[in-house]
Design a protein around this motif. Structure first.
Motif, PDB file in Angstrom:
ATOM      1  N   THR A   1      28.169  43.471  46.324  1.00 16.27           N
ATOM      2  CA  THR A   1      29.531  44.015  46.270  1.00 16.27           C
ATOM      3  C   THR A   1      30.201  43.831  44.914  1.00 16.27           C
ATOM      4  N   VAL A   2      29.679  42.956  44.061  1.00 17.41           N
ATOM      5  CA  VAL A   2      30.314  42.735  42.758  1.00 17.41           C
ATOM      6  C   VAL A   2      29.621  43.505  41.637  1.00 17.41           C
ATOM      7  N   GLU A   3      28.622  44.311  41.963  1.00 19.78           N
ATOM      8  CA  GLU A   3      27.915  45.065  40.931  1.00 19.78           C
ATOM      9  C   GLU A   3      28.863  46.049  40.244  1.00 19.78           C
ATOM     10  N   GLY A   4      28.954  45.937  38.927  1.00 23.94           N
ATOM     11  CA  GLY A   4      29.799  46.844  38.163  1.00 23.94           C
ATOM     12  C   GLY A   4      31.279  46.659  38.394  1.00 23.94           C
ATOM     13  N   VAL A   5      31.680  45.525  38.951  1.00 24.12           N
ATOM     14  CA  VAL A   5      33.084  45.252  39.250  1.00 24.12           C
ATOM     15  C   VAL A   5      33.633  44.247  38.230  1.00 24.12           C
ATOM     16  N   ILE A   6      34.856  44.449  37.792  1.00 22.88           N
ATOM     17  CA  ILE A   6      35.514  43.508  36.888  1.00 22.88           C
ATOM     18  C   ILE A   6      36.501  42.672  37.692  1.00 22.88           C
TER      19      ILE A   6
ATOM     20  N   ASP B   1      44.909  41.003  37.921  1.00 22.32           N
ATOM     21  CA  ASP B   1      45.430  40.520  39.199  1.00 22.32           C
ATOM     22  C   ASP B   1      44.734  41.301  40.312  1.00 22.32           C
ATOM     23  N   GLY B   2      43.521  40.873  40.627  1.00 24.77           N
ATOM     24  CA  GLY B   2      42.700  41.608  41.589  1.00 24.77           C
ATOM     25  C   GLY B   2      41.379  41.986  40.945  1.00 24.77           C
ATOM     26  N   ALA B   3      40.792  43.081  41.378  1.00 26.64           N
ATOM     27  CA  ALA B   3      39.500  43.521  40.829  1.00 26.64           C
ATOM     28  C   ALA B   3      39.566  44.994  40.427  1.00 26.64           C
ATOM     29  N   LEU B   4      38.840  45.333  39.369  1.00 29.67           N
ATOM     30  CA  LEU B   4      38.729  46.721  38.919  1.00 29.67           C
ATOM     31  C   LEU B   4      37.353  47.234  39.301  1.00 29.67           C
TER      32      LEU B   4
END
Length: 653
Positions: free
Chosen positions: A246-251, A190-193
């Motif tokens: 901005t999404v690099e390495g983000v789950i 529920d969101g981003a890690l």
């Protein structure tokens, strides 16, 4: 204090467990040391009793020592009980905290039902919940049968899953699926890690367990550190997920669902294009892609940076072509690859999806022969020889309420009717009607059969692709043909029903004469009143249609002469667009030199260039008209995409 906010810091539940364990060890130490020390004192005291009378012993040092030891033992016992109670309380807090964190950080995936009751061993009773559970466990690599019955095999798989993720699996909870386990199986973040090395997060711990299982270099700590970020990036790159900026390495949700999905690629796995039957791609097996696949469904597919426009929602065209190109070339060509290419080269429209010109242009990049046609007979002939695959553009009806691209792989005649094998990029398409014209084998696997009458009534256009080791049955178009024109069987020479509706809507019906934007008297459906002409008012709609049918012939003739002079083969939508354009501007519009004419004759243009060329014809009485500009762009979109919609909200550029 009144008004003071309580700040809650996430902590690692395992640290509370460690504290509780430490207290247990301290309790044990106190108990052991007290017992050891007091036993020594009592031994000495017991030996001293022999040297004293009873009365003398009570007042002696040995007697006092024994009494002190009893007091110490009593206090130690009380302390031990208190510490045991504290340890038990800490364990309870740790488990409650862990459960709260797990439930708070996850939400059920879209389309997943909330668990209505706990699932446990019950091998004789069938349950849809159990069947759903079994499918999910199989997807995650557990080799169990999917029969809807909770037997020993299912219980063992559940226990293995719960132990892997630290979900209590002892005593009455062993092998039981409750709310928490269900959420772990079917949940998404529920969101981003993202990178945060100082805060424990239960979902980060879950992701680390899964990444480690897939062979990525990461430690299971629950803290999103640099090593975790590197592992996430490696996973996203391996699985063709967006991993820049901005999404690099983000789950995010998309990455999470791929990570915990059945097709997640391990670190050392080879990237093999998926097929309709799985495994490699032998000749005769067509690669299948689902545009809603969590690997790419949530990725943006937009020419205007509109995040609501995604591959799942509008990239049926690139997904269909990815199936065909992967099959024909034997290479893995994914929907995101072609979606990005379409946007970069101007084939992603702002509203309508994918331009028709995309298919031939993209196929050319892979050296695959593609021809366009409006003829179902051509399609049938191509599919019958087994050397071709086809993309069809479908209008409203059995496959869509608006527009949709699908892949045709074969045709078979049954009981005198042609049935076409279809791979639908919208795997769980809800548009199929229950009238017997669409037949499904396994529901929601993307593969259906459709009777020929569906295509005769609803298909707008087709693109035929040839296997590389076979010669095309239809010659490629000559250089002076529009890249969006069919080479045979699709040449239009009159306006279609859709074209008539579009033109009538653009002109509007008036029962009384009026002056148009150029100041000319007009009546009916845009009929210019010539000197000496008189009409009874109000003019009925039937009379207006008869007048239109008489007027339209010269404009159809004008477009046909233009088409013949330059050896064009206009598709139906292109012909309709030019008839509407000519009807409004006059039958002599094609005699002079214009940019629009040059582009259509050369066939070399981008969507934007053609729209701008149409848009130049928007003046009325010397002034640019917003209404005419909107009509011109409407006509351009009919020409380019076959979308017979009208808009009035565009502003003049």
């Amino acid at each position: 204090m009144k008004g003071e906010k309580r700040v809650q810091q996430k902590v690692d539940p395992s640290r509370i467990d460690d504290l509780a364990e430490g207290m247990k060890k301290l309790t044990s130490f106190i108990e052991t040391e007290v017992r050891s020390s007091t036993n020594g004192v009592l031994t000495v005291a017991s030996a001293a009793k022999n040297d004293y009378t009873k009365e003398a012993y009570v007042g002696s040092a040995a007697g006092l020592a024994e009494e002190l030891v009893r007091d110490i033992r009593a206090m130690a016992s009380k302390l031990e009980e208190k510490m045991k109670a504290k340890a038990k309380a800490l364990n309870s807090v740790a488990e409650q905290y862990r459960k709260t964190e797990r439930l708070a950080g996850l939400k059920l995936r879209k389309g997943t039902k909330q668990l209505a009751y706990n699932l446990s061993y019950n091998p004789k009773v069938y349950s849809e919940y159990v069947k759903t559970l079994q499918k999910r466990l199989r997807e995650m690599g557990y080799d169990i049968e999917v029969d809807g019955k909770f037997g020993k095999e299912t219980k063992a798989a559940v226990s293995a899953f719960k132990k892997k993720y630290g979900l209590g699996d002892k005593g009455k909870d062993e092998g039981v699926v409750g709310e928490q386990t269900w959420l772990y199986l079917f949940g998404t973040v529920d969101g981003a890690l993202k990178y945060d090395p100082h805060t424990f997060n239960e979902q980060v711990r879950m992701a680390q367990i899964r990444l480690k299982e897939l062979g990525y270099d990461v430690e299971v700590t629950g803290y999103f550190d640099k090593k975790t970020k590197a592992a996430v990036s490696a996973f996203k790159n391996k699985n063709h997920l967006g991993n820049k900026g901005t999404v690099e390495g983000v789950i995010g949700t998309n990455t999470w669902e791929v990570l915990f999905g059945g097709e997640a690629l391990a670190k050392n796995a080879e990237s093999v294009a998926p097929t309709a039957s799985g495994g490699s791609v032998p000749r005769g097996k067509v690669v299948y892609y689902n545009q809603e696949d969590p690997k790419w469904g949530g990725l943006m597919y937009s020419s205007s940076n509109d995040k609501s426009q995604t591959i799942a929602k509008s990239a049926c065209g690139p997904t269909s072509l990815a199936m065909i190109l992967s099959t024909i070339t034997g290479k893995q060509i994914l929907p995101p690859d072609l979606s990005n290419w379409a946007v970069k080269h101007g084939y992603r429209t702002s509203k309508s999806g994918t331009s028709w010109g995309f298919f031939k242009a993209a196929a050319k990049q892979y050296d695959v022969q593609c021809v366009q046609t409006g003829s179902l007979d051509e399609v049938k002939k191509a599919l019958k020889d087994g050397n071709h695959l086809v993309i069809a553009s479908m209008g409203p009806g059995h496959f869509t309420g608006g527009g949709h691209f699908i892949v045709l792989t074969d045709v078979d005649t049954k009981n005198g009717e042609d049935w076409y094998s279809v791979l639908d990029p919208n795997m769980d398409n809800r548009a199929y009607k229950n009238d017997g014209k669409i037949q499904q084998g396994t529901k929601n696997d993307g593969s259906v059969e459709a009777v020929g009458s569906v295509f005769k009534a609803e298909a707008k256009q087709y693109w035929i692709f040839t296997y590389k080791d076979k010669a095309p049955t239809t010659p490629p178009p000559s250089n002076n043909q529009n890249v969006q024109n069919p080479t045979s069987g699709g040449k239009a020479n009159t306006i279609s029903v859709n074209g008539v509706k579009f033109l009538h809507g653009s002109e509007g019906y008036s029962a009384y004469k009026y002056k148009d934007q150029a100041g000319k008297w007009t009546i009916g459906y845009g009929h210019l009143i010539r000197p000496g002409e008189k009409f009874k008012e109000p003019m009925s709609q039937e009379e207006a249609i008869k007048l239109y049918e008489k007027d339209i012939q010269k404009f159809i003739k004008s477009v046909n002469e233009f088409q013949s002079k330059y050896n064009l083969k206009l598709t139906q939508n292109q012909f309709d667009a030019l008839v509407s354009f000519t009807y409004n501007l006059g039958e002599n519009i094609w005699e002079g030199k214009t940019t629009l004419k040059s582009l259509i004759v050369s066939g070399k243009y981008t969507d934007q260039e053609l729209k701008e060329a149409f848009g130049r014809f928007c003046k009325a009485d010397g002034k640019r008209s917003r209404g005419l500009y909107n009509r011109r762009i409407d006509e351009a979109e009919v020409f380019l995409y076959g979308e017979y919609t009208r808009r009035t909200d565009r502003l003049l550029p």
